[in-house]
Motif scaffolding. Structure first.
Motif, PDB file in Angstrom:
ATOM      1  N   ILE A  86       0.839  -1.200   0.000  1.00  0.00           N
ATOM      2  CA  ILE A  86       0.000   0.000   0.000  1.00  0.00           C
ATOM      3  C   ILE A  86       0.871   1.246   0.000  1.00  0.00           C
ATOM      4  O   ILE A  86       0.621   2.193  -0.758  1.00  0.00           O
ATOM      5  N   GLU A  87       1.891   1.255   0.844  1.00  0.00           N
ATOM      6  CA  GLU A  87       2.799   2.408   0.895  1.00  0.00           C
ATOM      7  C   GLU A  87       3.503   2.602  -0.447  1.00  0.00           C
ATOM      8  O   GLU A  87       3.634   3.727  -0.934  1.00  0.00           O
ATOM      9  N   ASN A  88       3.945   1.489  -1.033  1.00  0.00           N
ATOM     10  CA  ASN A  88       4.619   1.568  -2.336  1.00  0.00           C
ATOM     11  C   ASN A  88       3.667   2.106  -3.405  1.00  0.00           C
ATOM     12  O   ASN A  88       4.058   2.943  -4.231  1.00  0.00           O
ATOM     13  N   ALA A  89       2.433   1.622  -3.380  1.00  0.00           N
ATOM     14  CA  ALA A  89       1.446   2.092  -4.355  1.00  0.00           C
ATOM     15  C   ALA A  89       1.166   3.583  -4.158  1.00  0.00           C
ATOM     16  O   ALA A  89       1.023   4.330  -5.142  1.00  0.00           O
ATOM     17  N   LYS A  90       1.118   4.026  -2.902  1.00  0.00           N
ATOM     18  CA  LYS A  90       0.904   5.451  -2.640  1.00  0.00           C
ATOM     19  C   LYS A  90       2.064   6.275  -3.194  1.00  0.00           C
ATOM     20  O   LYS A  90       1.858   7.310  -3.820  1.00  0.00           O
ATOM     21  N   LYS A  91       3.293   5.788  -2.965  1.00  0.00           N
ATOM     22  CA  LYS A  91       4.462   6.513  -3.472  1.00  0.00           C
ATOM     23  C   LYS A  91       4.449   6.560  -4.995  1.00  0.00           C
ATOM     24  O   LYS A  91       4.723   7.599  -5.591  1.00  0.00           O
ATOM     25  N   GLN A  92       4.146   5.422  -5.621  1.00  0.00           N
ATOM     26  CA  GLN A  92       4.100   5.390  -7.078  1.00  0.00           C
ATOM     27  C   GLN A  92       3.000   6.311  -7.605  1.00  0.00           C
ATOM     28  O   GLN A  92       3.179   6.992  -8.615  1.00  0.00           O
ATOM     29  N   GLY A  93       1.862   6.319  -6.915  1.00  0.00           N
ATOM     30  CA  GLY A  93       0.769   7.207  -7.305  1.00  0.00           C
ATOM     31  C   GLY A  93       1.183   8.666  -7.207  1.00  0.00           C
ATOM     32  O   GLY A  93       0.853   9.476  -8.085  1.00  0.00           O
ATOM     33  N   GLU A  94       1.904   8.998  -6.146  1.00  0.00           N
ATOM     34  CA  GLU A  94       2.385  10.372  -5.966  1.00  0.00           C
ATOM     35  C   GLU A  94       3.367  10.742  -7.075  1.00  0.00           C
ATOM     36  O   GLU A  94       3.299  11.840  -7.643  1.00  0.00           O
TER      37      GLU A  94
END
Length: 170
Positions: A86-94
């Protein structure tokens, strides 16, 4: 002595006591061999079986606890992995959001520059067209002036007519 059809023994003898003692001892030996021994064996087997069942139940309980701990550990690891995803996906989304914003800004600036260039080109074309029209009007006016000598009023009327004609052509 006979009483009501039964014979009562009135004398007790030591031989009878020995006979009864031997009979009881034989009976006890037979009971020990045929009844007491097998009964004790059955009870021993039952005791062993119960002890084995208790040991098996204890082993099963220990294995179940071990399995439960492993499952808890795996669940905890899965939660950590999910959180990391989830954290990785948030970073990639950002990062993607920032890339999209940058690309949009660059495209907007490119479009503004392109529009400015188009406006400048159209302005230059318009100025060139006006120069052409002014030149042709000047030539036309000059040719008309040469043809006839005009008064000031006639010149003003002629200029106004040509300007009106130029406006109508547009």
């Amino acid at each position: 002595m006979l009483t009501n059809g039964f014979v009562l023994a009135s004398a007790w003898t030591p031989g009878d006591a020995i006979y009864q003692l031997i009979t009881i001892l034989i009976l006890l030996a037979l009971l020990k061999k045929f009844a007491w021994g097998p009964l004790l064996n059955v009870m021993k087997q039952r005791e062993d079986h119960i002890a084995n069942e208790i040991d098996a139940a204890e082993k099963s309980r220990l294995e179940a606890n071990k399995f439960l701990e492993e499952q808890r550990k795996l669940l905890k690891e899965a939660r950590h992995e999910a959180q990391a995803l989830i954290e990785n996906a948030k970073k990639q989304g950002e990062v993607q959001r920032e890339d999209i914003i940058s690309a949009s800004r660059a495209e907007g600036e490119r479009m503004i520059e392109s529009a400015k260039l188009q406006i400048e080109q159209q302005k230059e074309q318009a100025v060139a067209a006006i120069r052409e029209q002014v030149a042709s009007l000047s030539v036309l006016i000059a040719s008309k002036v040469i043809e006839k000598e005009l008064s000031i009023e006639d010149q003003e009327k002629l200029i106004n007519d040509y300007i009106q004609e130029a406006v109508e052509k547009r």
